[in-house]
Structures are given as structure tokens and as C-alpha cells.
Enzyme design. Structure first.
Site, mmCIF file in Angstrom:
data_model
loop_
_atom_site.group_PDB
_atom_site.id
_atom_site.type_symbol
_atom_site.label_atom_id
_atom_site.label_comp_id
_atom_site.label_asym_id
_atom_site.label_seq_id
_atom_site.Cartn_x
_atom_site.Cartn_y
_atom_site.Cartn_z
ATOM 1 N N HIS A 86 -54.651 -8.947 11.869
ATOM 2 C CA HIS A 86 -55.579 -9.139 12.997
ATOM 3 C C HIS A 86 -56.345 -10.464 12.840
ATOM 4 C CE1 HIS A 86 -57.952 -6.938 16.354
ATOM 5 N NE2 HIS A 86 -58.014 -8.249 16.514
ATOM 6 N N ARG A 133 -53.074 -5.532 21.388
ATOM 7 C CA ARG A 133 -53.633 -4.369 20.701
ATOM 8 C C ARG A 133 -52.486 -3.488 20.243
ATOM 9 N NH1 ARG A 133 -57.622 -6.775 19.881
ATOM 10 N NH2 ARG A 133 -59.749 -6.341 20.583
HETATM 11 P P1 NAP Z 1 -58.276 -10.471 30.127
HETATM 12 O O1 NAP Z 1 -58.794 -11.811 30.547
HETATM 13 O O2 NAP Z 1 -59.035 -9.250 30.462
HETATM 14 O O3 NAP Z 1 -56.802 -10.361 30.731
HETATM 15 C C1 NAP Z 1 -56.102 -9.199 30.710
HETATM 16 C C2 NAP Z 1 -54.796 -9.402 31.478
HETATM 17 O O4 NAP Z 1 -54.046 -8.197 31.404
HETATM 18 C C3 NAP Z 1 -55.031 -9.695 32.952
HETATM 19 O O5 NAP Z 1 -54.073 -10.620 33.427
HETATM 20 C C4 NAP Z 1 -54.815 -8.336 33.588
HETATM 21 O O6 NAP Z 1 -54.354 -8.362 34.925
HETATM 22 C C5 NAP Z 1 -53.725 -7.771 32.715
HETATM 23 N N1 NAP Z 1 -53.705 -6.320 32.810
HETATM 24 C C6 NAP Z 1 -54.680 -5.440 32.491
HETATM 25 N N2 NAP Z 1 -54.278 -4.178 32.759
HETATM 26 C C7 NAP Z 1 -53.025 -4.285 33.243
HETATM 27 C C8 NAP Z 1 -52.081 -3.341 33.723
HETATM 28 N N3 NAP Z 1 -52.342 -2.027 33.747
HETATM 29 N N4 NAP Z 1 -50.908 -3.787 34.165
HETATM 30 C C9 NAP Z 1 -50.623 -5.110 34.173
HETATM 31 N N5 NAP Z 1 -51.467 -6.064 33.737
HETATM 32 C C10 NAP Z 1 -52.662 -5.649 33.278
HETATM 33 O O7 NAP Z 1 -58.030 -10.456 28.562
HETATM 34 P P2 NAP Z 1 -57.873 -11.685 27.541
HETATM 35 O O8 NAP Z 1 -59.185 -12.314 27.275
HETATM 36 O O9 NAP Z 1 -56.752 -12.543 27.996
HETATM 37 O O10 NAP Z 1 -57.456 -10.887 26.221
HETATM 38 C C11 NAP Z 1 -56.329 -10.037 26.191
HETATM 39 C C12 NAP Z 1 -56.389 -9.134 24.983
HETATM 40 O O11 NAP Z 1 -56.127 -9.892 23.792
HETATM 41 C C13 NAP Z 1 -57.764 -8.531 24.692
HETATM 42 O O12 NAP Z 1 -58.022 -7.418 25.502
HETATM 43 C C14 NAP Z 1 -57.649 -8.153 23.235
HETATM 44 O O13 NAP Z 1 -57.130 -6.841 23.157
HETATM 45 C C15 NAP Z 1 -56.601 -9.137 22.689
HETATM 46 N N6 NAP Z 1 -57.180 -10.051 21.684
HETATM 47 C C16 NAP Z 1 -56.627 -10.070 20.440
HETATM 48 C C17 NAP Z 1 -57.120 -10.933 19.474
HETATM 49 C C18 NAP Z 1 -56.485 -11.000 18.109
HETATM 50 O O14 NAP Z 1 -57.003 -11.677 17.227
HETATM 51 N N7 NAP Z 1 -55.368 -10.351 17.880
HETATM 52 C C19 NAP Z 1 -58.185 -11.791 19.772
HETATM 53 C C20 NAP Z 1 -58.728 -11.746 21.051
HETATM 54 C C21 NAP Z 1 -58.204 -10.874 22.006
HETATM 55 P P3 NAP Z 1 -55.258 -8.979 36.108
HETATM 56 O O15 NAP Z 1 -55.243 -10.472 35.854
HETATM 57 O O16 NAP Z 1 -54.516 -8.615 37.309
HETATM 58 O O17 NAP Z 1 -56.621 -8.381 35.969
#
Ligand code: NAP
Length: 311
Positions: free
Chosen positions: A274, A226
């Protein structure tokens, strides 16, 4: 009475999703109706895209869950009218595969020096093969569904991969760190840094001037997470000073990225609109239908968002 499932997303999405949702819901054996309009008090589940226009959940008194079509929930998680459980999009193989491909492609572009060696068709014979992946440590911030899959794919290509998350975890092929000290180490190793964190109060501006200073000289930043994870001014300053070599950015504080934004014209910034990945209707429909099946069977829902943590 049939289970009423309201599809609340932009109208052009309906044609893409309806056949897949119908097939996936049929496979559950539930008696259901899938609609784009219904009396709010009759709705059991809302399949939801945050840009659908629905932002008051108060009238949906019978709704058992809001099922977000997107992985990111920062636009809905703080909505005070949303008292129903909120699930987000996880385990959509298409979404994950798309992100793995985008991240691997952009990591390899920088690793191989593609711009210099392939696109520089300027008659200059530049010698010297790029180093092997084993010599180019990559760090992935965020080890959720997407960060883990990308980290493991990069590890399979031979990159030494360090990952970082909020809680401790074990990820095959990836050295997983956590906490503030873990972040320091993860940044210090990162010749290429990939941001796959959600946007929350704790991650906003995570990559600020102080943290950028911990990256090795000449590191590359790749952000498909993001936009607000990064302090834009600090990033531009580090690129201008030559402290960082390049930034490839897919996400921005304001989207579409305004034409006057300095990222567009910066020679060391690559902007993609994006498009790193998106929810794919066929695979996402199965994730949604499984949660509705669970809800109707009284089983715990999958992929629930922790409102306090914001993801
Ligand atoms: P997710 O499964 O919720 O994973 C988030 C990861 O970030 C987890 O490992 C979490 O730690 C870690 N995290 C969250 N808060 C943190 C903090 N304060 N300090 C350290 N680590 C932290 O999310 P995801 O499905 O992998 O997706 C990640 C992000 O990708 C989404 O939220 C979205 O913003 C982005 N995205 C972008 C696109 C695009 O097209 N550009 C598409 C889809 C998604 P824990 O494992 O310990 O909970």
C-alpha cells in the site's frame, strides 16, 4: 473568536503536517487556531485520518466539515455519527503525481518484459524487442482524479487507453466508456488493466470470475485502488490456469497482508505494501486550507463525498 481546526491523525503525522498547514492557513488570512486537542463543542473543522482513533463525531456539534486526509473514504463514509459534510482528498498534486509514477512504472515493467529481459541475468540471450506501447491497449477502471491522470500519462507514453467510469465523461487522450456495456468493452480491450475505483457497495468484487473471463488471454491486472475490488480466489484461479499472466497488487482486503496469504508466495503475483501513493503534506495542506477558507466565506466546499454513492 478564532476558527478552531482540530488535527485528528496519528501523532507522528503532526510534525509532518503542522508547518505546511500553518503556512497554508496563514495564507488564507483567517483568524484560526490549529490544535491536536480541543473541547469538542469548540471545533469548527476536523482534519481527519480514518486511523486516528476518532470515530464518534456526535460531540462535535459546531463542526462545519470533516476534511479527510485520504482519497479513499470507505472507512468513514458509513459512520452513522458523522452528520457533518465530509470532504475527501482530491487535487493534492503530490498524491496524484505519486500514483501516476507508480502506475506508469508497473505498466512499463509488464509492457517491456522487464523481469525477463533485464532481471533474468542467467546467461540466456533472449532476443526480440518488446512491442511498442501503441500495440498494448491499457484500460483504467475509474476516471476520477487519479484514474484520469494515470490514463492520460499512459496515453502520452503511446498506449491506447480506454477508461471507464460510472457517469459519461470526456477525457482528452482516453476513450472514456461507462455503464455495464462500456465495462464489457473496456475489459475486452485490456492487455493491462489498472483498477483505480473507490471501494463502495457497487464496486466491491467488481473484478470477479465473470469479468476476469472477459479480459484477453494473458492480460495483466494492476490494482492500486482497493483490495476488495477484486475477488481474490477468482484472481488466483485465473493466474493458476494461465488465463492471466500477472497481478501487481498494492492493496488488500486485510492490511498488512497476512504472512500466510497465498499472494505472497505466488510466482505470478507482485505485492507492494500500500505504497502506490500517499497524501503529501505540502500540497495537501493547500487543499485543506482552501476548503476551510471556503467554509468561512460561506462558499460551497470542494470535493464533498456523496454519502449515498459512498465516494
Ligand atoms: P475519485 O476521484 O472518487 O474517482 C473515482 C472514479 O471511479 C470516478 O471516475 C467514478 O465515476 C468511478 N466510479 C465510482 N463508482 C463506480 C461504479 N460503480 N462504476 C463505475 N465507475 C465508478 O477517486 P480517486 O481520487 O481517483 O481515487 C480512486 C481510488 O484510489 C480511491 O478511492 C482509493 O481507494 C485509491 N487510492 C489508493 C492509493 C494507494 O496508495 N494505493 C492512494 C490513493 C487512492 P464518476 O467519474 O462517474 O463519478
Amino acid at each position: 473568536m478564532p476558527t478552531t481546526v482540530l488535527f485528528s491523525a496519528r501523532s507522528e503525522r503532526w510534525d509532518q503536517y503542522a508547518p505546511h498547514l500553518t503556512a497554508a492557513l496563514d495564507a488564507t488570512g483567517l483568524d484560526y487556531r490549529l490544535v491536536t486537542e480541543a473541547a469538542a463543542e469548540e471545533v469548527d473543522y476536523i482534519i481527519y485520518a480514518p486511523n486516528s482513533g476518532l470515530d464518534d463525531f456526535t460531540p462535535y456539534t459546531r463542526c462545519k466539515a470533516v476534511l479527510n486526509l485520504w482519497a479513499g473514504v470507505e472507512d468513514v463514509v458509513q459512520n452513522p455519527t458523522l452528520t457533518q459534510p465530509l470532504a475527501r482528498m482530491v487535487d493534492d498534486e503530490g498524491l496524484t503525481q505519486g500514483m501516476v509514477e507508480w502506475v506508469a512504472g508497473h505498466v512499463l515493467r509488464h509492457h517491456l518484459g522487464t523481469d525477463r529481459h533485464v532481471m533474468g541475468q542467467d546467461g540466456v540471450w533472449r532476443t526480440g524487442a518488446p512491442p511498442l506501447a501503441t500495440e498494448r491497449p491499457v484500460t483504467v477502471l475509474g476516471l476520477g482524479a487519479l484514474g484520469k491522470a494515470c490514463g492520460q500519462a499512459l496515453a502520452r507514453l503511446g498506449f491506447p487507453v480506454t477508461g471507464w467510469s460510472r457517469s459519461p465523461k470526456q477525457v482528452d487522450g482516453v476513450e472514456a466508456l461507462h455503464g455495464e456495456e462500456g465495462l464489457r468493452d473496456a475489459l475486452a480491450r485490456a492487455r493491462i488493466l489498472v483498477l483505480l475505483l473507490p471501494l463502495t457497495a457497487a464496486t466491491e468484487n467488481l473484478l470477479d470470475a465473470r469479468r476476469i473471463a472477459r479480459l484477453p488471454e494473458g492480460a495483466v491486472v494492476i490494482n492500486p485502488g482497493r483490495g476488495a475490488l477484486v475477488d481474490d480466489d477468482a484472481l488466483i484461479d485465473a493466474l493458476d490456469r494461465g488465463r492471466l499472466a500477472h497481478a501487481t497488487l498494492d492493496v488488500f482486503r486485510t492490511e498488512p497482508l497476512p504472512p500466510e496469504h497465498p499472494f505472497w508466495a505466488h510466482p505470478k503475483v507482485t505485492v507492494t505494501p500500500h505504497i502506490a501513493s500517499e497524501t503529501r503534506p505540502a500540497s495537501a495542506a493547500r487543499v485543506i486550507a482552501e476548503n476551510i477558507r471556503r467554509g468561512e466565506a460561506g462558499e460551497p466546499l470542494l470535493h464533498l463525498v456523496d454519502r449515498a454513492l459512498g465516494y
